[in-house]
Design a protein around this motif. Structure first.
Motif, PDB file in Angstrom:
ATOM      1  N   GLY A 136      72.553  31.763   9.380  1.00 25.06           N
ATOM      2  CA  GLY A 136      73.222  32.165   8.014  1.00 25.06           C
ATOM      3  C   GLY A 136      74.227  31.080   7.764  1.00 25.06           C
ATOM      4  O   GLY A 136      74.163  29.973   8.512  1.00 25.06           O
ATOM      5  N   ASP A 138      77.801  31.772   7.144  1.00 28.20           N
ATOM      6  CA  ASP A 138      79.343  32.368   6.809  1.00 28.20           C
ATOM      7  C   ASP A 138      80.289  31.695   7.734  1.00 28.20           C
ATOM      8  O   ASP A 138      81.510  31.755   7.679  1.00 28.20           O
ATOM      9  CB  ASP A 138      79.357  34.041   7.379  1.00 28.20           C
ATOM     10  CG  ASP A 138      78.724  34.398   8.557  1.00 28.20           C
ATOM     11  OD1 ASP A 138      78.135  33.546   9.300  1.00 28.20           O
ATOM     12  OD2 ASP A 138      78.859  35.459   8.754  1.00 28.20           O
ATOM     13  N   GLY A 149      81.485  37.630   5.368  1.00 25.13           N
ATOM     14  CA  GLY A 149      80.327  38.230   6.238  1.00 25.13           C
ATOM     15  C   GLY A 149      80.888  38.514   7.616  1.00 25.13           C
ATOM     16  O   GLY A 149      81.617  39.538   7.566  1.00 25.13           O
ATOM     17  N   THR A 150      80.785  38.016   8.570  1.00 29.05           N
ATOM     18  CA  THR A 150      80.932  38.489  10.012  1.00 29.05           C
ATOM     19  C   THR A 150      81.618  37.294  10.595  1.00 29.05           C
ATOM     20  O   THR A 150      80.848  36.862  11.465  1.00 29.05           O
ATOM     21  CB  THR A 150      79.655  39.101  10.638  1.00 29.05           C
ATOM     22  OG1 THR A 150      78.798  38.009  10.649  1.00 29.05           O
ATOM     23  CG2 THR A 150      79.088  40.283  10.150  1.00 29.05           C
ATOM     24  N   ASP A 179      73.375  35.740   4.305  1.00 27.61           N
ATOM     25  CA  ASP A 179      74.714  36.315   4.420  1.00 27.61           C
ATOM     26  C   ASP A 179      74.985  37.373   3.223  1.00 27.61           C
ATOM     27  O   ASP A 179      76.074  37.985   3.256  1.00 27.61           O
ATOM     28  CB  ASP A 179      75.933  35.711   4.728  1.00 27.61           C
ATOM     29  CG  ASP A 179      75.794  34.895   6.388  1.00 27.61           C
ATOM     30  OD1 ASP A 179      75.266  35.644   7.286  1.00 27.61           O
ATOM     31  OD2 ASP A 179      75.642  33.752   6.209  1.00 27.61           O
ATOM     32  N   HIS A 182      75.772  40.891   3.854  1.00 25.99           N
ATOM     33  CA  HIS A 182      77.211  41.132   4.455  1.00 25.99           C
ATOM     34  C   HIS A 182      78.165  40.629   3.368  1.00 25.99           C
ATOM     35  O   HIS A 182      79.467  40.578   3.766  1.00 25.99           O
ATOM     36  CB  HIS A 182      77.427  40.473   5.664  1.00 25.99           C
ATOM     37  CG  HIS A 182      76.600  40.920   6.898  1.00 25.99           C
ATOM     38  ND1 HIS A 182      75.760  40.193   7.450  1.00 25.99           N
ATOM     39  CD2 HIS A 182      76.677  42.226   7.235  1.00 25.99           C
ATOM     40  CE1 HIS A 182      75.161  41.029   8.422  1.00 25.99           C
ATOM     41  NE2 HIS A 182      75.916  42.098   8.264  1.00 25.99           N
TER      42      HIS A 182
END
Length: 319
Positions: A136, A138, A149-150, A179, A182
Motif C-alpha cells: 500500500g 499509507d 489509513g493504518t 489503501d 482504509h
C-alpha cells in the motif's frame, strides 16, 4: 544525486550496497511486497535479509532464536502449520525454493525499543542498506491528509529506522490504490510524491513486468501464503498478485472484504520509492513518536496530533 532513465533510481540507489535488509514496515504480510525486489537483488549477487514487523505468535520461537527481546529469527523448523504466522509461512516457502529462509520478526512496540531491535539486526547482519517496504502507500502520508489509513506500525517503523546510522535508507511501496479501503485519498498520496520530488527525495515508480521471473515467484509465494492462512488471506498482496496477472476491477479473490469493491489495476504492480530521510522530514508528527515505549503510546500521539490538525480537503482523481 542525478538519476538516469536507463537505470531505475531504486537500483541505482542500492548499487553500492552489498548487504540489504528488506523489512515490512506495517506488519502482516508487508514483507511479501518486498519479494520481487529481493529476487532481483539476489540475482545480482547482493546479500539480502528479510524482516517484518510481526503480528504472529512469536511465543512459538524458541529462546535461542531471539537476537534481543524484540527481534527473533524465524526459520522453517519453528513450527509446521500455524493458522496465522506470515513470517513462518514465508520461511517455509523460501526453503522450498532453496532461497535463504530466515525471516526476522520484529515485535510490535514503541519507537525506542523497535529502533534498538533494528540496530541489533544492522550490527548482527552487517547491512549497509535498509529498505522499508509498505504494502500500500499509507506510509507516504504526512499527517494532515483526510485519512491516514493504518499509520501506527508504518510510521513507527519509519521513525525507528530514521534514527539509525546506515548509509542507504529507502522506503518503497507496492500496491498503489489499495489503501482506499482504509479511507486514503490517493490524490493526496500523489501530491505528497510531487512534494518529495521537489525536495529531491522521490526515486520514481518502477513496474514489475508481469511475465518476469520476479513476478512468477511472487505470485507463487502469495498463493502459498493464502493456502497457509485461508481464514486471513492477505488482501493487499492478493490484489497485487492479481494486478501482476493482468486482472482489473473487482476480482473477488477474497470474502474478507465488505463495503467498497476492489479496483485491481496495473498501478498496483509498481514500486514507488523515496529516500527514507526525506520522507521522515515531511512527516508532521514524527517527533511526537520519538520517545514512545509501546504501540499504545504511538496510537495516543497520533490521535492527539490528528485532533488538532487542519486536514487537507480530499479530491477525486480528475482524469
Amino acid at each position: 544525486m542525478g538519476w538516469s532513465l536507463a537505470t531505475p533510481p531504486l537500483f541505482a540507489a542500492l548499487e553500492p550496497a552489498r548487504r540489504v535488509l528488506l523489512a515490512g514496515a506495517g506488519g502482516g504480510f508487508d514483507v511479501y511486497a518486498g519479494l520481487p525486489l529481493a529476487f532481483a537483488l539476489w540475482d545480482r549477487g547482493v546479500e539480502v535479509h528479510l524482516a517484518n514487523l510481526s503480528f504472529g505468535p512469536l511465543t512459538l520461537v524458541p529462546p535461542e532464536r531471539w537476537l534481543e527481546p524484540n527481534v527473533a529469527a524465524v526459520t522453517p523448523d519453528v513450527a509446521r502449520r500455524v493458522s496465522y504466522f506470515p513470517e513462518l509461512a514465508l520461511a517455509h516457502w523460501l526453503a522450498e525454493q532453496r532461497l535463504p529462509s530466515t525471516v526476522y520478526a520484529l515485535r510490535r512496540t514503541g519507537v525506542q525499543p523497535l529502533r534498538a531491535a533494528y540496530r541489533n539486526l544492522v550490527s548482527s547482519l552487517g547491512v549497509d542498506a535498509i529498505v522499508l517496504v509498505d504494502g500500500g502507500t499509507d506510509i507516504l502520508l504526512r499527517g494532515d491528509e483526510s485519512g491516514l489509513g493504518t499509520p501506527v506500525e508504518d510510521i513507527g517503523s519509519l521513525a525507528a529506522v530514521a534514527g539509525l546510522d546506515v548509509p542507504i535508507k529507502l522506503v518503497t511501496c507496492l500496491g498503489f490504490g489499495i489503501d482506499a479501503y482504509h479511507g486514503v485519498n490517493h490524490v493526496q498520496v500523489l501530491e505528497n510524491l510531487a512534494a518529495l520530488d521537489r525536495d529531491g527525495g522521490y526515486l520514481g515508480a518502477l513496474s514489475i513486468p508481469s511475465d518476469s521471473r520476479e513476478a512468477a515467484l511472487y505470485r507463487d509465494a502469495v498463493a502459498a501464503a493464502q493456502a497457509a492462512t485461508p481464514q486471513r488471506p492477505s488482501i493487499v498482496n492478493g490484489q497485487i498478485a492479481a494486478a501482476l496477472s493482468g486482472e482489473s476491477g473487482d476480482t473477488g479473490f477474497t470474502r474478507r472484504l465488505s463495503g467498497p469493491t476492489l479496483f485491481v489495476n496495473p498501478l498496483m504492480a509498481m514500486y514507488f520509492t523515496v529516500e527514507l530521510m526525506a520522507l521522515a522530514a515531511r512527516c508532521l508528527y514524527l517527533d511526537r513518536l520519538e520517545e514512545t515505549p509501546t504501540v499504545r503510546h504511538i496510537e495516543v500521539q497520533i490521535e492527539q496530533f490528528r485532533s488538532g490538525v487542519d486536514r487537507r480537503i480530499p479530491r477525486a482523481f480528475p482524469h
